[in-house]
Design a protein around this motif. Structure first.
Motif, mmCIF file in Angstrom:
data_model
loop_
_atom_site.group_PDB
_atom_site.id
_atom_site.type_symbol
_atom_site.label_atom_id
_atom_site.label_comp_id
_atom_site.label_asym_id
_atom_site.label_seq_id
_atom_site.Cartn_x
_atom_site.Cartn_y
_atom_site.Cartn_z
ATOM 1 N N VAL A 83 37.433 45.401 42.097
ATOM 2 C CA VAL A 83 37.949 44.028 42.068
ATOM 3 C C VAL A 83 38.955 43.855 40.934
ATOM 4 O O VAL A 83 39.051 44.685 40.024
ATOM 5 C CB VAL A 83 36.796 43.007 41.913
ATOM 6 C CG1 VAL A 83 35.833 43.106 43.081
ATOM 7 C CG2 VAL A 83 36.064 43.196 40.587
ATOM 8 N N PHE A 84 39.672 42.720 40.999
ATOM 9 C CA PHE A 84 40.702 42.429 40.008
ATOM 10 C C PHE A 84 40.371 41.102 39.312
ATOM 11 O O PHE A 84 39.273 40.569 39.470
ATOM 12 C CB PHE A 84 42.066 42.412 40.720
ATOM 13 C CG PHE A 84 43.243 42.527 39.804
ATOM 14 C CD1 PHE A 84 43.270 43.428 38.751
ATOM 15 C CD2 PHE A 84 44.363 41.709 39.994
ATOM 16 C CE1 PHE A 84 44.354 43.521 37.906
ATOM 17 C CE2 PHE A 84 45.458 41.796 39.154
ATOM 18 C CZ PHE A 84 45.452 42.695 38.112
ATOM 19 N N VAL A 85 41.340 40.535 38.613
ATOM 20 C CA VAL A 85 41.059 39.429 37.680
ATOM 21 C C VAL A 85 40.594 38.130 38.337
ATOM 22 O O VAL A 85 39.890 37.345 37.714
ATOM 23 C CB VAL A 85 42.289 39.125 36.793
ATOM 24 C CG1 VAL A 85 42.569 40.270 35.847
ATOM 25 C CG2 VAL A 85 43.531 38.820 37.624
ATOM 26 N N ASN A 86 40.992 37.889 39.587
ATOM 27 C CA ASN A 86 40.661 36.601 40.194
ATOM 28 C C ASN A 86 39.616 36.688 41.305
ATOM 29 O O ASN A 86 39.389 35.704 42.003
ATOM 30 C CB ASN A 86 41.934 35.916 40.704
ATOM 31 C CG ASN A 86 42.785 35.413 39.553
ATOM 32 O OD1 ASN A 86 42.250 34.958 38.539
ATOM 33 N ND2 ASN A 86 44.091 35.532 39.664
ATOM 34 N N ASP A 87 39.011 37.856 41.477
ATOM 35 C CA ASP A 87 37.867 37.938 42.390
ATOM 36 C C ASP A 87 36.696 37.241 41.696
ATOM 37 O O ASP A 87 36.517 37.372 40.480
ATOM 38 C CB ASP A 87 37.523 39.399 42.690
ATOM 39 C CG ASP A 87 38.643 40.082 43.451
ATOM 40 O OD1 ASP A 87 38.792 39.801 44.647
ATOM 41 O OD2 ASP A 87 39.388 40.877 42.843
ATOM 42 N N LYS A 88 35.888 36.510 42.495
ATOM 43 C CA LYS A 88 34.834 35.691 41.879
ATOM 44 C C LYS A 88 33.488 36.378 42.090
ATOM 45 O O LYS A 88 32.828 36.166 43.118
ATOM 46 C CB LYS A 88 34.848 34.306 42.521
ATOM 47 C CG LYS A 88 34.198 33.254 41.685
ATOM 48 C CD LYS A 88 34.466 31.884 42.245
ATOM 49 C CE LYS A 88 33.603 30.858 41.543
ATOM 50 N NZ LYS A 88 33.513 29.627 42.282
ATOM 51 N N VAL A 89 33.094 37.185 41.098
ATOM 52 C CA VAL A 89 31.891 38.003 41.252
ATOM 53 C C VAL A 89 30.746 37.322 40.503
ATOM 54 O O VAL A 89 30.243 37.815 39.489
ATOM 55 C CB VAL A 89 32.153 39.447 40.761
ATOM 56 C CG1 VAL A 89 31.070 40.378 41.292
ATOM 57 C CG2 VAL A 89 33.517 39.951 41.247
ATOM 58 N N ASP A 90 30.318 36.174 41.033
ATOM 59 C CA ASP A 90 29.231 35.424 40.398
ATOM 60 C C ASP A 90 27.889 35.872 40.982
ATOM 61 O O ASP A 90 27.820 36.787 41.804
ATOM 62 C CB ASP A 90 29.455 33.915 40.553
ATOM 63 C CG ASP A 90 29.637 33.514 42.021
ATOM 64 O OD1 ASP A 90 29.336 34.333 42.914
ATOM 65 O OD2 ASP A 90 30.083 32.385 42.271
ATOM 66 N N ARG A 91 26.829 35.217 40.565
ATOM 67 C CA ARG A 91 25.486 35.647 40.988
ATOM 68 C C ARG A 91 25.348 35.644 42.512
ATOM 69 O O ARG A 91 24.853 36.610 43.102
ATOM 70 C CB ARG A 91 24.421 34.731 40.351
ATOM 71 C CG ARG A 91 23.001 35.067 40.784
ATOM 72 C CD ARG A 91 21.986 34.188 40.087
ATOM 73 N NE ARG A 91 21.828 34.541 38.689
ATOM 74 C CZ ARG A 91 21.013 35.496 38.232
ATOM 75 N NH1 ARG A 91 20.286 36.197 39.076
ATOM 76 N NH2 ARG A 91 20.926 35.739 36.941
ATOM 77 N N ALA A 92 25.815 34.561 43.135
ATOM 78 C CA ALA A 92 25.655 34.471 44.598
ATOM 79 C C ALA A 92 26.390 35.618 45.289
ATOM 80 O O ALA A 92 25.879 36.236 46.232
ATOM 81 C CB ALA A 92 26.182 33.118 45.078
ATOM 82 N N CYS A 93 27.592 35.911 44.814
ATOM 83 C CA CYS A 93 28.379 37.000 45.395
ATOM 84 C C CYS A 93 27.652 38.329 45.183
ATOM 85 O O CYS A 93 27.530 39.159 46.104
ATOM 86 C CB CYS A 93 29.759 37.022 44.748
ATOM 87 S SG CYS A 93 30.798 38.367 45.314
ATOM 88 N N LEU A 94 27.130 38.542 43.950
ATOM 89 C CA LEU A 94 26.441 39.798 43.636
ATOM 90 C C LEU A 94 25.192 39.972 44.492
ATOM 91 O O LEU A 94 24.849 41.094 44.897
ATOM 92 C CB LEU A 94 26.086 39.836 42.147
ATOM 93 C CG LEU A 94 27.281 40.093 41.228
ATOM 94 C CD1 LEU A 94 26.982 39.644 39.806
ATOM 95 C CD2 LEU A 94 27.656 41.587 41.238
#
Ligand code: NAI
Length: 338
Positions: A56-67
């Motif tokens: 992933v790069f700087v603006n991908d949103k890898v928050d808890r829900a995504c993880l």
């Protein structure tokens, strides 16, 4: 090895230049590299199904829900192909058994040189002169800049990029002052650079340049109060992370003349705007639209990293981390995050 047996890495928010530089390591029996152009978020995270790793790069949103979706899909590694890592929830990743890596250093020169390029362009009005001359307008009115020689430049954050930036400014004959919670006094002494506290730096600098990470402590570090402590007419350069700066405070300071010029390679709401062509649509972000109306504001679209050398180094380090992870080898600790 047939295609079904190949290990897969899913890339997100990719452009042509990413695809040009990322190649599968030869020794893993051929990795299946899948390039998506969309940014990773919870809603589309199932697209990683069957991948061991996502990149992933700087603006991908890898928050808890995504993880959580990624973990359910079998992903075991999140490889950031950038230095900053504010867009990943490490606590959640650790709890879900997902390893997170980044590229701590690729080319600090790329970002430092872009920082100086932005300042020089803005100060010497090169962007305006370029457009003027192309219309056969050879007049010089409104193009007066200032000598950098002898000016005071304040560097916030003397890590890899801040140090190179500081050294380049020393080459211009600037006085360079700096602030960092972990000062490197040996380096500073060697380059004639002085550490000072934040208020002292803000009040003494003709140019303030940001090179620290975005953390809860540094969020909106440049706000009404801190900008108010800057020299009248000072220039602000941010090539670090958009949310270090309160954009509405910057607009007020530009309107009042408190800030003499602002150069930004990053913007606090850049996600979904930067890296894309919006030339055929109405810009929905009124704050960015207002910023772009000022003649003394220069914005680039998070391109400071974009050199051949940096892209090659990013791809090499990222694929080295992915390869090590998939082979069960150690990943250098400065690349592991969290
Ligand atoms: P680094 O980790 O080597 O250095 C960051 C420095 O900031 C450290 O010395 C740290 O002690 C210092 N720091 C932390 N909090 C501070 C504070 N409150 N005040 C002053 N200093 C503080 O990081 P590096 O490689 O120099 O990168 C700096 C930033 O540049 C990254 O965090 C990233 O956000 C940004 N960046 C932007 C790129 C672009 O394309 N525009 C590309 C690469 C990085």
């Amino acid at each position: 090895m047939n295609r079904e047996e190949k290990m897969r890495v899913a890339f997100y928010d990719t452009k042509g230049y990413d695809r040009d530089y990322f190649k599968a390591p030869a020794d893993l029996g051929g990795l299946d590299l899948v390039f998506h152009d969309f940014r990773l978020c919870t809603d589309n995270a199932l697209s990683a199904d069957g991948a061991e790793a996502v990149c992933v790069f700087v603006n991908d949103k890898v928050d808890r829900a995504c993880l959580e979706v990624l973990a359910g899909a079998g992903v075991r590694l999140v490889a950031l192909r950038c230095a900053g890592f504010n867009n990943v929830d490490f606590t959640a990743a650790a709890e879900l058994g997902i390893v997170v890596t980044r590229v701590p250093a690729y080319s600090p020169y790329a970002v430092a040189e872009h920082t100086v390029a932005l300042l020089l362009t803005l100060n010497r009005k090169i962007h305006r002169a370029y457009n003027r001359v192309r219309e056969l307008n050879f007049s010089l009115g409104g193009l007066v800049g200032f000598d950098l020689h002898g000016k005071t430049v304040g560097i916030l954050g003397t890590g890899r990029i801040g140090r190179i930036t500081a050294q380049i400014f020393r080459g211009f004959g600037c006085e360079v002052i700096a602030t960092d919670p972990f000062p490197d006094t040996e380096w500073a002494d060697a380059h004639g650079i002085r550490y000072i506290d934040l208020d002292g730096l803000l009040s003494a600098s003709d140019v303030v340049s940001l090179h620290m990470p975005l953390t809860p402590e540094t969020h909106h570090l440049l706000c009404d109060a801190t900008i108010g402590r800057m020299k009248d007419g000072a220039y602000l350069v941010n090539t670090s992370r958009g949310k270090l700066v309160d954009s509405t405070a910057v607009i007020s300071a530009l309107k009042s003349g408190k800030l003499g010029g602002v150069a930004l390679d990053v913007y606090e709401e850049e996600e979904g705007v930067f890296f894309e062509d919006h030339s055929e649509t109405a810009l929905q972000d009124d704050v960015l639209a207002r910023l772009l109306t000022f003649p003394n504001v220069l914005v680039t679209s998070h391109q400071a990293f974009l050199t051949r050398e940096a892209l090659a180094a990013i791809a090499e380090t990222t694929m080295d981390s992915v390869g090590r992870f998939l082979r069960g080898e150690e990943i250098p600790t400065n690349r592991r995050v969290g």
